[in-house]
Design a protein around this motif. Structure first.
Motif, mmCIF file in Angstrom:
data_model
loop_
_atom_site.group_PDB
_atom_site.id
_atom_site.type_symbol
_atom_site.label_atom_id
_atom_site.label_comp_id
_atom_site.label_asym_id
_atom_site.label_seq_id
_atom_site.Cartn_x
_atom_site.Cartn_y
_atom_site.Cartn_z
ATOM 1 N N VAL A 13 0.843 -1.204 0.000
ATOM 2 C CA VAL A 13 0.000 0.000 0.000
ATOM 3 C C VAL A 13 0.877 1.251 0.000
ATOM 4 N N GLU A 14 1.908 1.243 0.830
ATOM 5 C CA GLU A 14 2.818 2.392 0.886
ATOM 6 C C GLU A 14 3.558 2.569 -0.445
ATOM 7 N N HIS A 15 3.943 1.466 -1.049
ATOM 8 C CA HIS A 15 4.612 1.533 -2.360
ATOM 9 C C HIS A 15 3.688 2.164 -3.402
ATOM 10 N N GLU A 16 2.435 1.751 -3.409
ATOM 11 C CA GLU A 16 1.477 2.315 -4.357
ATOM 12 C C GLU A 16 1.269 3.807 -4.094
ATOM 13 N N THR A 17 1.207 4.200 -2.831
ATOM 14 C CA THR A 17 1.070 5.616 -2.478
ATOM 15 C C THR A 17 2.250 6.415 -3.014
ATOM 16 N N ASN A 18 3.444 5.897 -2.843
ATOM 17 C CA ASN A 18 4.642 6.574 -3.352
ATOM 18 C C ASN A 18 4.622 6.668 -4.874
ATOM 19 N N THR A 19 4.222 5.607 -5.519
ATOM 20 C CA THR A 19 4.155 5.597 -6.976
ATOM 21 C C THR A 19 3.157 6.639 -7.476
ATOM 22 N N ILE A 20 2.005 6.719 -6.825
ATOM 23 C CA ILE A 20 0.989 7.715 -7.186
ATOM 24 C C ILE A 20 1.537 9.125 -7.008
ATOM 25 N N LYS A 45 -4.432 3.478 -12.530
ATOM 26 C CA LYS A 45 -4.111 2.065 -12.361
ATOM 27 C C LYS A 45 -3.591 1.795 -10.945
ATOM 28 N N HIS A 46 -2.685 2.647 -10.480
ATOM 29 C CA HIS A 46 -2.096 2.432 -9.157
ATOM 30 C C HIS A 46 -3.074 2.759 -8.028
ATOM 31 N N GLU A 47 -3.987 3.689 -8.263
ATOM 32 C CA GLU A 47 -5.028 3.953 -7.263
ATOM 33 C C GLU A 47 -5.940 2.744 -7.130
ATOM 34 N N GLN A 51 -6.412 0.568 -3.763
ATOM 35 C CA GLN A 51 -7.733 0.341 -3.172
ATOM 36 C C GLN A 51 -7.983 -1.149 -2.932
ATOM 37 N N LYS A 52 -7.579 -1.984 -3.861
ATOM 38 C CA LYS A 52 -7.750 -3.434 -3.687
ATOM 39 C C LYS A 52 -6.940 -3.938 -2.492
ATOM 40 N N LEU A 53 -5.744 -3.418 -2.333
ATOM 41 C CA LEU A 53 -4.915 -3.822 -1.190
ATOM 42 C C LEU A 53 -5.542 -3.371 0.127
ATOM 43 N N ILE A 54 -6.063 -2.159 0.151
ATOM 44 C CA ILE A 54 -6.716 -1.652 1.365
ATOM 45 C C ILE A 54 -7.944 -2.492 1.692
#
Length: 63
Positions: A13-20, A45-47, A51-54
């Motif tokens: 989740v943190e990785h996706e946040t950083n990517t966004i 795509k990364h959002e 969301q799926k991970l959350i």
């Protein structure tokens, strides 16, 4: 899900946040509209992935 697996999902989740955040920075700073358009698609795509991970984390917290 084990504690270790939960930590992996939290890290993802943190990785996706950083990517966004990085994609949004590029969108704000780039002059090329084609590149900005591509990055906007990447943000969506990364959002979605985030969301799926959350949702997965929420499922596990309700068990």
């Amino acid at each position: 899900m084990t504690q270790k697996e939960l930590l992996y999902v939290e890290d993802a989740v943190e990785h996706e946040t950083n990517t966004i955040d990085i994609c949004n920075y590029i969108i704000e700073t780039v002059d090329d509209e084609e590149l900005a358009s591509f990055m906007k698609k990447e943000v969506k795509k990364h959002e979605s992935i985030k969301q799926k991970l959350i949702e997965k984390l929420e499922e596990c917290s309700n068990e």
